[in-house]
Design a protein around this motif. Structure first.
Motif, PDB file in Angstrom:
ATOM      1  N   TYR A 184       5.612  10.814   3.577  1.00 54.63           N
ATOM      2  CA  TYR A 184       5.112  10.375   3.530  1.00 54.63           C
ATOM      3  C   TYR A 184       4.578  11.624   5.472  1.00 54.63           C
ATOM      4  O   TYR A 184       4.499  12.068   5.913  1.00 54.63           O
ATOM      5  CB  TYR A 184       4.542   9.069   4.204  1.00 54.63           C
ATOM      6  CG  TYR A 184       5.360   7.876   3.773  1.00 54.63           C
ATOM      7  CD1 TYR A 184       4.326   7.927   2.210  1.00 54.63           C
ATOM      8  CD2 TYR A 184       5.953   7.555   4.078  1.00 54.63           C
ATOM      9  CE1 TYR A 184       4.772   7.088   1.851  1.00 54.63           C
ATOM     10  CE2 TYR A 184       6.482   6.149   2.966  1.00 54.63           C
ATOM     11  CZ  TYR A 184       5.379   5.975   1.904  1.00 54.63           C
ATOM     12  OH  TYR A 184       5.891   5.447   0.112  1.00 54.63           O
ATOM     13  N   TYR A 201      -0.611   9.415   7.481  1.00 55.01           N
ATOM     14  CA  TYR A 201       0.322   8.519   6.964  1.00 55.01           C
ATOM     15  C   TYR A 201      -0.985   7.656   6.555  1.00 55.01           C
ATOM     16  O   TYR A 201       0.171   5.923   7.214  1.00 55.01           O
ATOM     17  CB  TYR A 201       0.889   8.516   8.614  1.00 55.01           C
ATOM     18  CG  TYR A 201       1.642   9.422   8.908  1.00 55.01           C
ATOM     19  CD1 TYR A 201       3.127   9.975   8.768  1.00 55.01           C
ATOM     20  CD2 TYR A 201       1.129  10.156  10.398  1.00 55.01           C
ATOM     21  CE1 TYR A 201       3.523  11.034   8.668  1.00 55.01           C
ATOM     22  CE2 TYR A 201       2.021  11.157  10.434  1.00 55.01           C
ATOM     23  CZ  TYR A 201       3.121  11.045  10.187  1.00 55.01           C
ATOM     24  OH  TYR A 201       3.421  12.950  10.205  1.00 55.01           O
ATOM     25  N   ASP A 202      -0.896   7.303   5.889  1.00 50.10           N
ATOM     26  CA  ASP A 202      -2.022   6.581   5.092  1.00 50.10           C
ATOM     27  C   ASP A 202      -1.175   6.348   3.270  1.00 50.10           C
ATOM     28  O   ASP A 202      -1.501   5.386   2.419  1.00 50.10           O
ATOM     29  CB  ASP A 202      -4.119   6.788   4.890  1.00 50.10           C
ATOM     30  CG  ASP A 202      -3.854   7.967   4.379  1.00 50.10           C
ATOM     31  OD1 ASP A 202      -3.105   9.026   3.874  1.00 50.10           O
ATOM     32  OD2 ASP A 202      -4.483   8.687   4.489  1.00 50.10           O
ATOM     33  N   SER A 257      -6.351  -2.978  10.891  1.00 52.44           N
ATOM     34  CA  SER A 257      -6.115  -1.673  10.673  1.00 52.44           C
ATOM     35  C   SER A 257      -5.697  -1.346   9.527  1.00 52.44           C
ATOM     36  O   SER A 257      -4.939  -1.690   8.759  1.00 52.44           O
ATOM     37  CB  SER A 257      -5.036  -1.230  11.427  1.00 52.44           C
ATOM     38  OG  SER A 257      -5.669  -1.343  13.012  1.00 52.44           O
ATOM     39  N   LYS A 258      -6.092  -0.285   9.331  1.00 56.86           N
ATOM     40  CA  LYS A 258      -5.803   0.052   7.534  1.00 56.86           C
ATOM     41  C   LYS A 258      -4.169   0.214   7.482  1.00 56.86           C
ATOM     42  O   LYS A 258      -3.468   0.564   8.845  1.00 56.86           O
ATOM     43  CB  LYS A 258      -5.545   1.892   7.504  1.00 56.86           C
ATOM     44  CG  LYS A 258      -5.688   2.780   8.418  1.00 56.86           C
ATOM     45  CD  LYS A 258      -6.106   4.602   7.829  1.00 56.86           C
ATOM     46  CE  LYS A 258      -5.534   5.666   8.298  1.00 56.86           C
ATOM     47  NZ  LYS A 258      -5.867   5.676   9.513  1.00 56.86           N
ATOM     48  N   LYS A 259      -3.894   0.285   6.534  1.00 59.35           N
ATOM     49  CA  LYS A 259      -2.132   0.496   6.448  1.00 59.35           C
ATOM     50  C   LYS A 259      -1.600   1.474   6.703  1.00 59.35           C
ATOM     51  O   LYS A 259      -1.925   2.142   6.247  1.00 59.35           O
ATOM     52  CB  LYS A 259      -1.351  -0.405   4.634  1.00 59.35           C
ATOM     53  CG  LYS A 259       0.012  -0.819   5.049  1.00 59.35           C
ATOM     54  CD  LYS A 259       0.011  -1.702   3.512  1.00 59.35           C
ATOM     55  CE  LYS A 259       1.364  -2.614   3.300  1.00 59.35           C
ATOM     56  NZ  LYS A 259       1.557  -3.112   2.594  1.00 59.35           N
ATOM     57  N   LEU A 260       0.007   1.847   7.313  1.00 60.47           N
ATOM     58  CA  LEU A 260       0.528   2.783   7.439  1.00 60.47           C
ATOM     59  C   LEU A 260       2.095   2.938   6.600  1.00 60.47           C
ATOM     60  O   LEU A 260       1.957   1.907   6.921  1.00 60.47           O
ATOM     61  CB  LEU A 260       0.712   2.809   8.854  1.00 60.47           C
ATOM     62  CG  LEU A 260      -0.726   2.830  10.125  1.00 60.47           C
ATOM     63  CD1 LEU A 260      -0.426   3.016  11.175  1.00 60.47           C
ATOM     64  CD2 LEU A 260      -2.047   4.317   9.373  1.00 60.47           C
ATOM     65  N   ASP A 305      -6.717   2.141  13.922  1.00 59.36           N
ATOM     66  CA  ASP A 305      -7.869   2.090  13.378  1.00 59.36           C
ATOM     67  C   ASP A 305      -7.811   0.762  14.587  1.00 59.36           C
ATOM     68  O   ASP A 305      -7.850  -0.431  14.032  1.00 59.36           O
ATOM     69  CB  ASP A 305      -8.431   2.007  12.441  1.00 59.36           C
ATOM     70  CG  ASP A 305      -8.799   3.319  11.543  1.00 59.36           C
ATOM     71  OD1 ASP A 305      -8.666   4.368  12.431  1.00 59.36           O
ATOM     72  OD2 ASP A 305      -8.581   3.069  10.624  1.00 59.36           O
TER      73      ASP A 305
END
Length: 266
Positions: free
Chosen positions: A66, A70-71, A205-208, A219
């Motif tokens: 990744y 790291y999205d 937040s967006k998944k990491l 975020d």
């Protein structure tokens, strides 16, 4: 049966439209395998040819990592080159086969763990179809491939993380740091509440997808100005399998709208 498409890649030079029959489908897009030192684990994958033509397929391993931010985006690497490669642990058969139109093929694999397993090891098993019969109007050969991600991790894996929170340009700046020995894929939610416990806003937040020893930005958006007063920001990072990291941060907002962190609690 609903097939999950993990990723489908048409590689061509120039402008082209891939023919609809050039498709391979995997029923499993990810295998998570828990191992102890010296163990052998076996399993299988089922791949389908959805085309009206026979398909010649080759199977091969690549490492992946990744990459920032790291999205979920990845770098694919030759087998055995990534520090956390599992290429030496996995064998599979067959490595080359043909499928009839609308046919299917089962691929068997074996994972052989070394005497000591101290961290997670990873890779992807690719299934690739390439044929001169699969050409666009310009005569360019098209390549179709799908892959199954392998997450091979110790049974006594360590899932540990830290949430670091600060202020940046009068907004919340947060980082998720993986302190364990396996990849962590946190789903992070947060909310801000007043002193009386009333929640003013919620967010996610967006998944990491965070490798061990790596920090990734979170975020934390405050969508509307807060009135002067005292607040609590609560951040919950769900690490899957029942593991959660929680951070509470006291916020003060003055009459000019400036934020101050007044206390932090894990």
């Amino acid at each position: 049966m609903i097939f999950r498409i993990i990723f489908l890649m048409f590689c061509a030079v120039g402008m082209s439209t891939a023919p609809s029959y050039a498709q391979l489908f995997l029923e499993d897009g990810k295998k998570t395998i828990a191992v102890a030192g010296g163990e052998h684990t076996t399993g299988s994958l089922l791949i389908h040819n959805t085309s009206a033509e026979a398909a010649d397929v080759k199977v091969y391993w690549e490492d992946f990592e990744y990459k920032a931010p790291y999205d979920g985006s990845k770098n694919f690497l030759p087998a055995g080159t990534a520090p956390a490669s599992a290429s030496q642990w996995v064998t599979f058969s067959p490595q080359v086969f043909s499928m009839p139109a609308f046919g299917q093929q089962r691929i068997d694999y074996m994972v052989t763990a070394p005497a000591q397993v101290q961290e997670g090891h990873y890779g992807v098993l690719f299934f690739e179809r390439s044929s001169d019969s699969l050409k666009n109007e310009g005569g360019v050969t098209l390549v179709t491939r799908v892959g199954c991600l392998f997450f091979i991790e110790p049974k006594d894996k360590v899932k540990k993380a830290d949430l670091n929170v600060g202020l940046k340009a009068n907004s919340i700046a947060a980082n998720f740091t993986n302190q364990g020995n396996v990849i962590l894929i946190p789903r992070t939610t947060y909310y801000i509440m007043q002193k009386d416990g009333m929640v003013l806003l919620r967010g996610e937040s967006k998944k990491l997808y965070v490798p061990p020893g790596v920090s990734a930005p979170l975020d934390i958006l405050i969508k509307k100005p807060l009135d002067p007063g005292q607040y609590t920001l609560v951040i919950n990072a769900d690490l899957e399998e029942g593991d959660v990291v929680v951070k509470e941060i006291g916020l003060a907002v003055d009459a000019s709208g400036q934020y101050t962190i007044v206390n932090t609690q894990d």
